[in-house]
Design a protein around this motif. Structure first.
Motif, mmCIF file in Angstrom:
data_model
loop_
_atom_site.group_PDB
_atom_site.id
_atom_site.type_symbol
_atom_site.label_atom_id
_atom_site.label_comp_id
_atom_site.label_asym_id
_atom_site.label_seq_id
_atom_site.Cartn_x
_atom_site.Cartn_y
_atom_site.Cartn_z
ATOM 1 N N LEU A 143 0.826 -1.206 0.000
ATOM 2 C CA LEU A 143 0.000 0.000 0.000
ATOM 3 C C LEU A 143 0.861 1.256 0.000
ATOM 4 O O LEU A 143 0.524 2.259 -0.641
ATOM 5 C CB LEU A 143 -0.921 -0.013 1.213
ATOM 6 C CG LEU A 143 -2.008 1.055 1.259
ATOM 7 C CD1 LEU A 143 -2.905 0.973 0.034
ATOM 8 C CD2 LEU A 143 -2.843 0.904 2.527
ATOM 9 N N ALA A 144 1.983 1.207 0.706
ATOM 10 C CA ALA A 144 2.892 2.352 0.702
ATOM 11 C C ALA A 144 3.436 2.614 -0.696
ATOM 12 O O ALA A 144 3.615 3.763 -1.098
ATOM 13 C CB ALA A 144 4.035 2.111 1.675
ATOM 14 N N PHE A 145 3.687 1.544 -1.450
ATOM 15 C CA PHE A 145 4.141 1.694 -2.830
ATOM 16 C C PHE A 145 3.098 2.423 -3.668
ATOM 17 O O PHE A 145 3.422 3.262 -4.522
ATOM 18 C CB PHE A 145 4.423 0.310 -3.423
ATOM 19 C CG PHE A 145 4.745 0.311 -4.893
ATOM 20 C CD1 PHE A 145 6.015 0.654 -5.346
ATOM 21 C CD2 PHE A 145 3.782 -0.028 -5.828
ATOM 22 C CE1 PHE A 145 6.310 0.654 -6.697
ATOM 23 C CE2 PHE A 145 4.063 -0.036 -7.179
ATOM 24 C CZ PHE A 145 5.337 0.313 -7.612
ATOM 25 N N GLU A 182 -7.409 0.826 -0.975
ATOM 26 C CA GLU A 182 -6.691 0.301 0.185
ATOM 27 C C GLU A 182 -7.114 -1.132 0.479
ATOM 28 O O GLU A 182 -6.278 -2.007 0.718
ATOM 29 C CB GLU A 182 -6.951 1.191 1.403
ATOM 30 C CG GLU A 182 -6.268 0.705 2.674
ATOM 31 C CD GLU A 182 -6.533 1.624 3.851
ATOM 32 O OE1 GLU A 182 -6.499 1.125 4.992
ATOM 33 O OE2 GLU A 182 -6.759 2.826 3.626
ATOM 34 N N ARG A 183 -8.415 -1.402 0.423
ATOM 35 C CA ARG A 183 -8.913 -2.743 0.719
ATOM 36 C C ARG A 183 -8.490 -3.734 -0.359
ATOM 37 O O ARG A 183 -8.154 -4.883 -0.055
ATOM 38 C CB ARG A 183 -10.432 -2.703 0.861
ATOM 39 C CG ARG A 183 -11.012 -3.990 1.412
ATOM 40 C CD ARG A 183 -12.400 -3.794 1.999
ATOM 41 N NE ARG A 183 -13.340 -3.223 1.049
ATOM 42 C CZ ARG A 183 -13.954 -2.062 1.214
ATOM 43 N NH1 ARG A 183 -13.695 -1.323 2.270
ATOM 44 N NH2 ARG A 183 -14.818 -1.623 0.331
ATOM 45 N N THR A 228 10.093 1.015 0.047
ATOM 46 C CA THR A 228 9.297 -0.208 0.183
ATOM 47 C C THR A 228 9.687 -1.305 -0.785
ATOM 48 O O THR A 228 9.283 -2.440 -0.616
ATOM 49 C CB THR A 228 7.811 0.108 -0.030
ATOM 50 O OG1 THR A 228 7.625 0.640 -1.329
ATOM 51 C CG2 THR A 228 7.307 1.086 1.001
ATOM 52 N N VAL A 229 10.454 -0.991 -1.834
ATOM 53 C CA VAL A 229 10.753 -2.021 -2.826
ATOM 54 C C VAL A 229 12.232 -2.033 -3.152
ATOM 55 O O VAL A 229 12.913 -1.018 -3.144
ATOM 56 C CB VAL A 229 9.960 -1.813 -4.140
ATOM 57 C CG1 VAL A 229 8.500 -2.086 -3.928
ATOM 58 C CG2 VAL A 229 10.178 -0.434 -4.712
ATOM 59 N N ALA A 230 12.709 -3.236 -3.458
ATOM 60 C CA ALA A 230 14.035 -3.376 -4.035
ATOM 61 C C ALA A 230 13.866 -3.283 -5.542
ATOM 62 O O ALA A 230 13.169 -4.087 -6.151
ATOM 63 C CB ALA A 230 14.639 -4.736 -3.655
ATOM 64 N N VAL A 231 14.483 -2.277 -6.159
ATOM 65 C CA VAL A 231 14.136 -1.900 -7.532
ATOM 66 C C VAL A 231 15.235 -2.261 -8.505
ATOM 67 O O VAL A 231 16.413 -2.119 -8.227
ATOM 68 C CB VAL A 231 13.861 -0.383 -7.597
ATOM 69 C CG1 VAL A 231 13.782 0.099 -9.036
ATOM 70 C CG2 VAL A 231 12.560 -0.066 -6.884
ATOM 71 N N ALA A 232 14.822 -2.742 -9.679
ATOM 72 C CA ALA A 232 15.725 -2.883 -10.812
ATOM 73 C C ALA A 232 15.224 -1.942 -11.899
ATOM 74 O O ALA A 232 14.038 -1.905 -12.206
ATOM 75 C CB ALA A 232 15.732 -4.329 -11.327
#
Length: 470
Positions: free
Chosen positions: A413-415, A433-434, A460-464
């Motif tokens: 959700l933060a993403f 959100e739900r 929030t993410v490990a990005v490529a």
């Protein structure tokens, strides 16, 4: 010598047969509408459904539509209890459509200002031919896509929204499209609604377009929207897609923007089995602004395809685009965003970004941001990133006593939050959100979530980045 009849393109027969069977239903059409229908079905019959050999459809297969016998709905019966369960709880001027047909009993547009007109398309065709006759297909001609041609043939209903000059609408217009699940051997339905939105000089309005299906619905919706803004007009256009997972939803949107106009599109999709959105903005006057925000969330085997095109046809025009995709299970996403800067369109500014989060090693994203520039004094940027949840952030949240499923939902959700920030309509934000994170414990709030994610994980993410996915 006898001329040989041209055989219909494979995939079009089911639709042309339904068109022929429904001709008596269209017998009351004015002559201009009848001609428009005939031109639409002829064009669709010549084109057929797009195949993957067509560049714009290379990742999206629509051939299964030609193997299903869809029919137009014959009624718009729906209880108010079902509508209340599916609809957004918002204060708005409401038009309700059931399987593409207008339901007057469930609609409510009382209290509109004298300078605003919100009516079903069928009413406008009969009573405002001078408005719709010259506007339908003015922006999206039948050659736009085969689906626009098909819509032109079958158009019956939709919404006509007209806001007079210098009018600021006090609450949104809510166009609710509900798909019913077939029961007792009933045929699968199709609908081809139209949205015609016209804002006068310096008018301001918000329109919410909401598509939702009953559980088990397998219908086909093929929508066309045409947006015509006058100088200085401001339109916020929200689209919430919550079709049932067995449904197909195709939409074509064309926007015409003159000088000083502003158009914001917020395209949020969490449903549908096969979804395709085409959005085209023509910036035709100095200081015209287009902002395109989007979020698509796919699960199971959902397929969500978004194509956008912003044409900077004049100097001193501006566009910003930010789309985010979240894909789980075996879902597939497609994003193609194109910005075209015409020759001599100097001093324009265009920015485009697409970020994607894959929650499964079987999910797939095909993304292609494009810039095509024929001017030399411009500021343009584009980029795309794809990645997975940062396991360090998951661990950090679990260390705070949060279970793993909730932690992953919070970070997902933060993403999505960047697109949701500034949305301004709580009922839509709650639906997203739900869908994205499930029902979170009540002690969590979105603002706290974002702060907590940044504090613990720095993201929030490990990005490529896109160059890693050549």
């Amino acid at each position: 010598m006898t001329a040989l009849a041209t055989a219909p393109v494979p995939g079009s027969e089911a639709f042309t047969s339904e068109f022929a069977a429904r001709k008596p239903r269209f017998s009351a059409d004015p002559s201009w509408m009848a001609a428009r229908r005939q031109a639409g079905i002829a064009r669709f019959e010549a084109l057929g459904l797009p195949t993957r050999k067509v560049e714009a459809w290379k990742y999206t297969d629509t051939q299964s539509l030609g193997r299903q016998a869809y029919q137009l709905a014959d009624d718009a019966t729906l209880s108010s209890a079902v509508m209340d369960e599916l609809a957004l709880a918002i204060d708005a001027y409401r038009l309700v459509f059931v399987d593409g047909l207008y339901n007057a009993e469930l609609s409510d547009v009382a209290g509109l200002p004298d300078t605003v007109r919100v009516v079903p398309l069928s009413h406008a065709i009969l009573h405002q031919p001078e408005v719709v006759g010259g506007s339908l297909n003015r922006l999206t001609g039948i050659d736009f896509t085969p689906f626009v041609a098909l819509n032109s043939a079958f158009t019956e209903e939709g919404a006509v929204i007209q806001v007079g000059p210098r009018t600021v609408l006090d609450k949104p217009v809510y166009a609710l499209f509900i798909s019913r699940a077939a029961v007792d051997g009933q045929p699968v339905t199709m609908s081809h609604p139209r949205l015609l939105m016209q804002l006068g000089s310096r008018a301001e309005a918000s329109v919410i377009e909401h598509h939702i299906g009953e559980t088990g619905a397998t219908n086909f919706t093929n929508l066309v929207a045409e947006v015509m803004l006058e100088r200085g007009a401001v339109l916020n256009h929200y689209k919430l897609g919550e079709a049932a997972t067995g449904e197909t939803h195709i939409a074509s949107v064309q926007v015409e923007q003159p000088r000083d106009s502003q158009y914001r599109s917020v395209n949020l999709n969490t449903g549908g089995g096969l979804v395709r959105n085409d959005i085209v903005c023509d910036l035709n006057g100095n200081n015209a602004h287009a902002r395109l925000d989007g979020l698509f969330f796919g699960r199971d085997r959902q397929h969500v395809d978004t194509h956008t095109l912003v044409n900077h046809n004049e100097a001193l025009t501006f566009s910003d685009e930010n789309y985010k995709g979240i894909l789980a299970d075996r879902a597939r996403g497609v994003f193609n965003g194109r910005v075209l800067v015409k020759r001599d369109s100097q001093k324009i500014e265009a920015h485009q970004n697409n970020a994607n989060l894959l929650l499964s090693d079987r999910a797939e994203i095909n993304t292609k941001p494009e810039l095509e520039i024929y001017a030399d004094d411009v500021k343009c940027s584009h980029g795309t990133t794809t990645g997975q949840l940062d396991e360090g952030a998951v661990f950090a949240l679990r260390a705070r006593g949060i279970d793993e499923q909730t932690a992953r939902g919070l970070l997902t959700l933060a993403f999505a939050n960047e697109v949701m920030t500034g949305l301004g309509i709580d009922a839509i934000a709650e639906r997203i959100e739900r869908s994205v994170a499930g029902r979170l414990p009540s002690r969590f709030h979105l603002d706290e979530l974002v702060d907590l994610s940044v504090e613990l994980a720095g993201g929030t993410v490990a990005v490529a980045r896109d160059e890693d996915f050549a």
